[in-house]
Design a protein around this motif. Structure first.
Motif, PDB file in Angstrom:
ATOM      1  N   LEU A  61      34.370  47.457  49.834  1.00 30.18           N
ATOM      2  CA  LEU A  61      35.489  47.892  50.678  1.00 30.18           C
ATOM      3  C   LEU A  61      36.677  48.354  49.848  1.00 30.18           C
ATOM      4  N   ARG A  62      37.520  49.097  50.519  1.00 29.93           N
ATOM      5  CA  ARG A  62      38.719  49.625  49.869  1.00 29.93           C
ATOM      6  C   ARG A  62      39.954  49.064  50.574  1.00 29.93           C
ATOM      7  N   VAL A  63      40.890  48.598  49.782  1.00 30.24           N
ATOM      8  CA  VAL A  63      42.147  48.087  50.330  1.00 30.24           C
ATOM      9  C   VAL A  63      43.247  49.075  49.986  1.00 30.24           C
ATOM     10  N   GLU A  64      43.960  49.523  50.995  1.00 33.54           N
ATOM     11  CA  GLU A  64      45.088  50.420  50.760  1.00 33.54           C
ATOM     12  C   GLU A  64      46.339  49.748  51.307  1.00 33.54           C
ATOM     13  N   ALA A  65      47.119  49.190  50.391  1.00 37.48           N
ATOM     14  CA  ALA A  65      48.330  48.462  50.771  1.00 37.48           C
ATOM     15  C   ALA A  65      49.430  49.468  51.116  1.00 37.48           C
ATOM     16  N   PRO A  66      50.518  49.007  51.767  1.00 41.53           N
ATOM     17  CA  PRO A  66      51.620  49.925  52.064  1.00 41.53           C
ATOM     18  C   PRO A  66      52.164  50.568  50.787  1.00 41.53           C
ATOM     19  N   GLU A  67      52.684  51.788  50.920  1.00 42.20           N
ATOM     20  CA  GLU A  67      53.278  52.481  49.777  1.00 42.20           C
ATOM     21  C   GLU A  67      54.285  51.555  49.102  1.00 42.20           C
ATOM     22  N   GLY A  68      54.269  51.528  47.789  1.00 43.28           N
ATOM     23  CA  GLY A  68      55.231  50.700  47.047  1.00 43.28           C
ATOM     24  C   GLY A  68      54.648  49.369  46.621  1.00 43.28           C
ATOM     25  N   VAL A  69      53.570  48.936  47.293  1.00 39.69           N
ATOM     26  CA  VAL A  69      52.912  47.693  46.870  1.00 39.69           C
ATOM     27  C   VAL A  69      51.884  48.058  45.808  1.00 39.69           C
ATOM     28  N   VAL A  70      52.023  47.448  44.643  1.00 41.89           N
ATOM     29  CA  VAL A  70      51.079  47.758  43.562  1.00 41.89           C
ATOM     30  C   VAL A  70      49.947  46.728  43.570  1.00 41.89           C
ATOM     31  N   LEU A  71      48.740  47.228  43.597  1.00 44.37           N
ATOM     32  CA  LEU A  71      47.572  46.342  43.443  1.00 44.37           C
ATOM     33  C   LEU A  71      47.104  46.513  41.997  1.00 44.37           C
ATOM     34  N   PRO A  72      47.551  45.627  41.134  1.00 47.84           N
ATOM     35  CA  PRO A  72      47.370  45.870  39.688  1.00 47.84           C
ATOM     36  C   PRO A  72      45.973  45.490  39.202  1.00 47.84           C
ATOM     37  N   ASP A  73      45.643  45.969  38.018  1.00 48.69           N
ATOM     38  CA  ASP A  73      44.470  45.444  37.332  1.00 48.69           C
ATOM     39  C   ASP A  73      44.832  44.051  36.825  1.00 48.69           C
ATOM     40  N   VAL A  74      43.920  43.139  36.951  1.00 44.37           N
ATOM     41  CA  VAL A  74      44.132  41.803  36.404  1.00 44.37           C
ATOM     42  C   VAL A  74      42.965  41.511  35.471  1.00 44.37           C
ATOM     43  N   SER A  75      43.250  41.449  34.189  1.00 42.57           N
ATOM     44  CA  SER A  75      42.146  41.230  33.239  1.00 42.57           C
ATOM     45  C   SER A  75      41.739  39.764  33.299  1.00 42.57           C
ATOM     46  N   GLU A  76      40.565  39.486  32.770  1.00 42.56           N
ATOM     47  CA  GLU A  76      40.080  38.107  32.768  1.00 42.56           C
ATOM     48  C   GLU A  76      41.017  37.199  31.979  1.00 42.56           C
ATOM     49  N   GLU A  77      41.708  37.782  31.008  1.00 42.40           N
ATOM     50  CA  GLU A  77      42.633  36.966  30.215  1.00 42.40           C
ATOM     51  C   GLU A  77      43.877  36.608  31.027  1.00 42.40           C
ATOM     52  N   ASP A  78      44.208  37.459  32.006  1.00 43.62           N
ATOM     53  CA  ASP A  78      45.438  37.248  32.768  1.00 43.62           C
ATOM     54  C   ASP A  78      45.233  36.352  33.991  1.00 43.62           C
ATOM     55  N   GLY A  79      44.085  36.476  34.629  1.00 42.31           N
ATOM     56  CA  GLY A  79      43.877  35.724  35.869  1.00 42.31           C
ATOM     57  C   GLY A  79      42.842  36.405  36.727  1.00 42.31           C
ATOM     58  N   TYR A  80      42.999  36.293  38.048  1.00 40.88           N
ATOM     59  CA  TYR A  80      41.987  36.884  38.918  1.00 40.88           C
ATOM     60  C   TYR A  80      42.537  37.092  40.324  1.00 40.88           C
ATOM     61  N   TYR A  81      41.944  38.049  41.005  1.00 41.76           N
ATOM     62  CA  TYR A  81      42.212  38.199  42.431  1.00 41.76           C
ATOM     63  C   TYR A  81      41.460  37.095  43.130  1.00 41.76           C
ATOM     64  N   TYR A  82      42.103  36.386  44.002  1.00 38.88           N
ATOM     65  CA  TYR A  82      41.273  35.379  44.641  1.00 38.88           C
ATOM     66  C   TYR A  82      41.006  35.660  46.100  1.00 38.88           C
ATOM     67  N   ASP A  83      39.855  35.765  46.298  1.00 38.24           N
ATOM     68  CA  ASP A  83      38.908  35.667  47.376  1.00 38.24           C
ATOM     69  C   ASP A  83      39.383  35.972  48.791  1.00 38.24           C
ATOM     70  N   PHE A  84      40.440  36.707  48.948  1.00 39.20           N
ATOM     71  CA  PHE A  84      40.856  37.051  50.299  1.00 39.20           C
ATOM     72  C   PHE A  84      41.020  35.796  51.162  1.00 39.20           C
ATOM     73  N   GLU A  85      41.370  34.711  50.553  1.00 38.20           N
ATOM     74  CA  GLU A  85      41.502  33.497  51.345  1.00 38.20           C
ATOM     75  C   GLU A  85      42.676  32.689  50.824  1.00 38.20           C
ATOM     76  N   ASN A  86      43.132  31.811  51.648  1.00 38.40           N
ATOM     77  CA  ASN A  86      44.228  30.947  51.240  1.00 38.40           C
ATOM     78  C   ASN A  86      43.651  29.640  50.735  1.00 38.40           C
ATOM     79  N   SER A  87      43.184  29.654  49.523  1.00 37.13           N
ATOM     80  CA  SER A  87      42.556  28.432  49.031  1.00 37.13           C
ATOM     81  C   SER A  87      43.552  27.556  48.272  1.00 37.13           C
ATOM     82  N   LYS A  88      44.759  28.047  48.091  1.00 39.97           N
ATOM     83  CA  LYS A  88      45.766  27.266  47.360  1.00 39.97           C
ATOM     84  C   LYS A  88      46.630  26.476  48.336  1.00 39.97           C
ATOM     85  N   SER A  89      47.239  25.420  47.816  1.00 44.95           N
ATOM     86  CA  SER A  89      48.145  24.645  48.673  1.00 44.95           C
ATOM     87  C   SER A  89      49.420  25.432  48.947  1.00 44.95           C
TER      88      SER A  89
END
Lengths: 178, 385
Positions: B129-157
């Motif tokens: 799938l493709r996600v197109e956020a509103p103009e001005g919202v940056v969906l950045p690359d996140v390298s493995e060294e930096d972190g990760y996109y997590y799972d389209f879910e609210n798994s954090k407290s």
């Protein structure tokens, strides 16, 4: 398009020639680069090396000979990937990659071109299966387990044949098997 | 005098050895990068075509255009090289047989999510799938060294919202997969599943568009992905977790409900059941012996029916693999990740032999008739076709 035509197009600076080579040889070049770099780099860095190889073909199109492009690309891919590995202070993880030769060995007395010819002869004198295993490991940097899978033989057999290859090579290069 | 063999061979030129393709690189990116370096453009700009497909998907009246775009794409590229490399013609046909395209996108809070293609068997579902956020919202690359996109879910407290405020998560807003039991006329039921998200390579990491492949896996066979009954996937936002930070970062929120049902009538034929003839092999590291009874292979999943002696480490589950499929053209398809049938496990391990089923999915769709043999544990061969 045939390879001759692709080379001619590259010499004429027509990108279609390069597209043809990439369509045909990216998997081959990528596999060689990947074998050598493996986890030492990210896939993006490895892609850069593969791109370097095709860029070299573009810039050195005069050197390309139809029917020998694959070997040329393979040698350049190997050279560039090994250089990259060296730059980050790593070495190829190969089985017993060192031959200890006496200072007065035949090979130590030869000029560069002669040395290449001797090594080519030595490798080509190996029994066909031993030669293939030897080149897969020491030239294409395939691991023993990978060779075992691709050639459908136990790892222990691969190691035995590698050992035999090393011994034969040493004998030949020292002049004891001429 | 020491000489390295690998260096002695530097001057050789070898072209009589066939190497089976094995790499994790993007053919498309290599071509584009190289063409860019010589000042030429790659002829097929997949991202641009992808955007054409996305727009077409939004507009129902342009459905024909979606399928026109599909004929231009290689399906491997359509899955953003998630499957490692360009797929063969047979694999493309297979993806068509057990997959589907989508005609609608979903928009919420200014973000549009466009499902592009799915492929599934009973146990695994891959959604590109493709996600197109509103103009001005940056969906950045996140390298493995930096972190990760997590799972389209609210798994954090907690997470930090776009205003920088720390807010608690609402556990009801975790990603849901629901199944409509048509035959009983029941309402939606939650399905058991595991999932993972792969962020696809992005030509422009500073814009508001990103593509993902979501991989769903049936948990203890509770979900049947390719089968009758409508299925819905709902998620509520997109977050980034960076290493060294306890809380996540919100990129966008909304309610995105996608109908992902897929029911390929030929799926029952796409299955190989192989008698493994009680093949036994020993795991030296953890001192256990696996006896393999049966192997079931579908285009996306391999299931091993085996028994095992108890490993010498109570935190280790006996594994039925590693398993590799060696194809008739010499290429190798590896299973990606093993899951275990939780119902078959006791914790802690019993002293006696345990019976387990082991599920994995492949790194690319498998054309069953093209399998030559199965390599088990790195050295045991089981012939298939």
């Amino acid at each position: 398009m045939r390879e001759e035509k692709a080379i001619q197009k590259m010499r004429d600076k027509d990108p279609d020639g390069l597209r043809f080579l990439m369509d045909r040889y990216i998997p081959y070049v990528s596999t060689i680069v990947w074998n050598i770099l493996r986890s030492a780099m990210t896939s993006e860095d490895a892609e850069e090396v593969v791109s370097d190889v095709f860029l070299a073909a573009w810039n050195q199109a005069e050197e390309l000979i139809a029917g020998k492009v694959k070997a040329w690309l393979g040698a350049v891919a190997r050279h560039k990937a090994k250089n990259k590995l060296r730059q980050i202070g790593q070495e190829l993880p190969l089985e017993e990659d060192v031959l200890i030769l006496a200072d007065d060995s035949l090979i130590e007395r030869l000029e560069r071109e002669e040395e290449r010819r001797l090594i080519r002869q030595a490798v080509d004198r190996l029994e066909p299966k031993d030669r293939e295993i030897f080149l897969r490991h020491y030239y294409f940097a395939q691991q023993v387990s990978e060779i075992s899978r691709e050639m459908r033989m136990p790892e222990s057999t691969v190691k035995t044949r590698l050992r035999r290859g090393r011994m034969k090579l040493k004998e030949y290069l020292t002049g004891r098997d001429l | 005098m020491e000489r390295k063999i690998s260096e002695l061979l530097d001057g050789l030129s070898v072209d009589d050895i066939e190497l089976k393709s094995a790499y994790m690189m993007s053919t498309h990116r290599i071509k584009e990068k190289t063409m860019g370096r010589i000042g030429a453009k790659n002829k097929v700009n997949l991202k641009w075509l992808g955007r054409v497909a996305a727009v077409a998907a939004v507009l129902a009246t342009m459905t024909v255009t979606v399928f026109a775009a599909d004929t231009v794409f290689n399906e491997g590229a359509l899955f953003g090289n998630f499957f490692g490399m360009m797929l063969s013609d047979k694999q493309i046909e297979l993806v068509g047989d057990i997959g589907r395209t989508f005609e609608e996108s979903v928009t919420s809070n200014g973000t549009t999510i466009t499902p592009i293609r799915a492929v599934a068997d009973e146990d695994h579902y891959f959604l590109h799938l493709r996600v197109e956020a509103p103009e001005g919202v940056v969906l950045p690359d996140v390298s493995e060294e930096d972190g990760y996109y997590y799972d389209f879910e609210n798994s954090k407290s907690y997470y930090y919202n776009v205003n920088g405020s720390k807010v608690p998560h609402d556990s009801n807003r975790r990603m849901k997969l629901q199944y409509e039991f048509n035959m009983y006329g029941e309402s939606l039921h939650n399905m058991g599943f595991n999932h993972g998200v792969t962020v696809l390579a992005d030509d422009d990491p500073t814009d508001n568009v990103k593509e993902f492949v979501i991989r769903l896996h049936s948990e203890s066979n509770l979900a049947i992905f390719n089968g009758p009954g409508q299925k819905y996937l709902t998620f509520y936002g997109l977050y980034i977790q960076r290493w060294g930070q306890y809380d996540g970062q919100e990129l966008l929120t909304g309610v995105f409900n996608i109908s992902i049902g897929l029911n390929d009538e030929n799926r029952e034929n796409a299955r190989l059941v192989i008698d493994a003839d009680d093949l036994s092999y020993y795991n030296e590291e953890y001192d256990f012996t696996v006896t393999l009874h049966e192997i079931t292979i579908t285009p996306l999943t391999i299931t091993l029916d085996f028994t095992s002696t108890t490993p010498n480490n109570t935190y280790i589950f006996a594994k039925g693999g590693p398993i590799q499929l060696v194809m008739k053209d010499g290429s190798i398809v590896e299973a990606m990740e093993a899951y275990y049938d939780a119902a078959a496990h006791d914790w802690p391990h019993p002293d006696s032999i345990v019976g387990v089923a082991d599920y994995s999915n492949f790194k690319e769709p498998v054309v069953l008739e093209d399998i030559d043999y199965i390599l088990v544990g790195g050295e045991h061969i089981i012939d298939v076709n």
